[in-house]
Design a protein around this motif. Structure first.
Motif, short mmCIF file in Angstrom:
data_model
loop_
_atom_site.label_atom_id
_atom_site.label_comp_id
_atom_site.label_asym_id
_atom_site.label_seq_id
_atom_site.Cartn_x
_atom_site.Cartn_y
_atom_site.Cartn_z
N PHE A 15 64.90 114.28 35.27
CA PHE A 15 64.89 112.92 35.81
C PHE A 15 63.67 112.67 36.69
CE2 PHE A 15 69.50 113.83 35.46
CZ PHE A 15 69.94 112.71 34.76
N ASP A 16 63.00 111.56 36.45
CA ASP A 16 62.15 111.01 37.49
C ASP A 16 63.11 110.58 38.60
OD1 ASP A 16 59.78 109.79 38.71
OD2 ASP A 16 60.70 107.88 38.13
N ILE A 17 62.60 110.32 39.80
CA ILE A 17 63.51 109.94 40.89
C ILE A 17 63.31 108.48 41.29
CG2 ILE A 17 64.31 110.45 43.22
CD1 ILE A 17 63.28 113.29 42.89
N ASP A 18 62.11 108.15 41.78
CA ASP A 18 61.85 106.80 42.28
C ASP A 18 61.96 105.77 41.16
OD1 ASP A 18 61.07 107.33 45.11
OD2 ASP A 18 59.53 108.55 44.15
N VAL A 112 67.17 118.64 36.25
CA VAL A 112 66.08 118.86 37.20
C VAL A 112 65.46 117.51 37.52
CG1 VAL A 112 65.62 121.16 36.25
CG2 VAL A 112 64.32 119.20 35.41
N CYS A 113 64.64 117.48 38.55
CA CYS A 113 63.91 116.27 38.91
C CYS A 113 62.42 116.53 38.79
CB CYS A 113 64.25 115.82 40.32
SG CYS A 113 65.90 115.11 40.50
N VAL A 114 61.70 115.55 38.25
CA VAL A 114 60.25 115.65 38.09
C VAL A 114 59.65 114.36 38.65
CG1 VAL A 114 58.34 115.93 36.48
CG2 VAL A 114 60.52 117.08 36.03
N SER A 115 58.99 114.48 39.78
CA SER A 115 58.54 113.29 40.50
C SER A 115 57.03 113.29 40.72
CB SER A 115 59.25 113.21 41.86
OG SER A 115 58.76 112.15 42.64
N ALA A 169 65.33 116.21 27.75
CA ALA A 169 65.24 114.75 27.75
C ALA A 169 64.69 114.30 29.10
CB ALA A 169 66.61 114.12 27.53
N ALA A 170 63.62 113.54 29.07
CA ALA A 170 63.07 112.95 30.29
C ALA A 170 63.64 111.55 30.45
CB ALA A 170 61.55 112.90 30.22
#
Length: 234
Positions: A15-18, A112-115, A169-170
């Motif tokens: 997941f992106d966050i913002d 997971v998060c990818v920001s 999956a993004a």
């Protein structure tokens, strides 16, 4: 939605966050406007979404002709990060986040998060959302040699998961993030916020729980319990 032919089973979600898990863009914009006004940076004539999904270092570069010569990058960045973190308690999750995370937990799919934000902002966002227990790890701008739209952030996430990129999956809300994830080989799903579609995503939805079936391959339940809904038996 058409699933790519021969697509691998999704084993993890990045997941992106913002703007994806949390409606943080208004806070980012508010803090940017506030700090720029204080430090003499001219934002007049710029669209509110001009810097959506863009890392602070790139925002600083883009504002070069609009900022005073004696303003240091470090001071400007420190002010923005500190103001944002101080107000992170105002943040609220986007619709369907809790349901999607619960479904992923139930399906045994890692998250997971990818920001594109710096580590302090990433940690503040995760804490504000209360999802630290759901997230295996997070990748921030500080962890990679290049931020989005470079593939490095998502490539690192897939590598740390020990998975082929096509098994991840993004979930993104911006073209910048979608380009990064796609270039790294991930499947990309979009969450619509300001835009009707996320360019480059194979599917864009209005709510995060609308991704339960497309990503996890399971039927979304009518109502999943939320943490605040669980009460002890008397």
């Amino acid at each position: 939605m058409t699933v790519p032919s021969g697509a691998a089973t999704i084993a993890a979600i990045a997941f992106d966050i913002d703007g994806t898990l949390v409606d943080s863009e208004p806070l980012h914009l508010d803090v940017l406007n506030e700090v720029c006004a204080e430090t003499g940076v001219d934002l007049s004539g710029l669209d509110d979404d001009r810097f959506r999904g863009v890392h602070l270092a790139d925002v600083w570069t883009a504002l070069e002709p609009r900022r005073p010569a004696d303003l240091s990058h470090q001071r400007w960045t420190d002010l923005i990060v500190a103001r944002y973190c101080a107000r992170a308690g105002e943040l609220r999750p986007l619709a369907g986040m809790e349901e999607l995370l619960a479904a992923a937990r139930g399906a045994g799919v890692r998250m997971v998060c990818v920001s594109n934000s710096v580590r302090r902002i990433v940690d503040a966002n995760i804490a504000a959302l209360g999802i630290a227990g759901d997230i295996a790890f997070s990748v921030s701008y500080d962890d990679v040699p290049h931020g989005k739209p470079h593939p490095a952030p998502y490539a690192m996430a897939a590598s740390r998961l020990g998975l082929a990129p096509a098994q991840v999956a993004a979930v993104e809300d911006s073209e910048t993030g979608a380009i990064s994830a796609s270039a790294a080989g991930l499947r990309v799903f979009g969450i619509a916020t300001e835009h009707l579609v996320v360019p480059g995503a194979e599917l864009t939805v209005a709510r995060l729980d609308e991704l339960i079936t497309p990503i996890l391959g399971v039927t979304a339940p009518d109502a999943l319990p939320r943490p605040g809904d669980l009460t002890k038996e008397q």
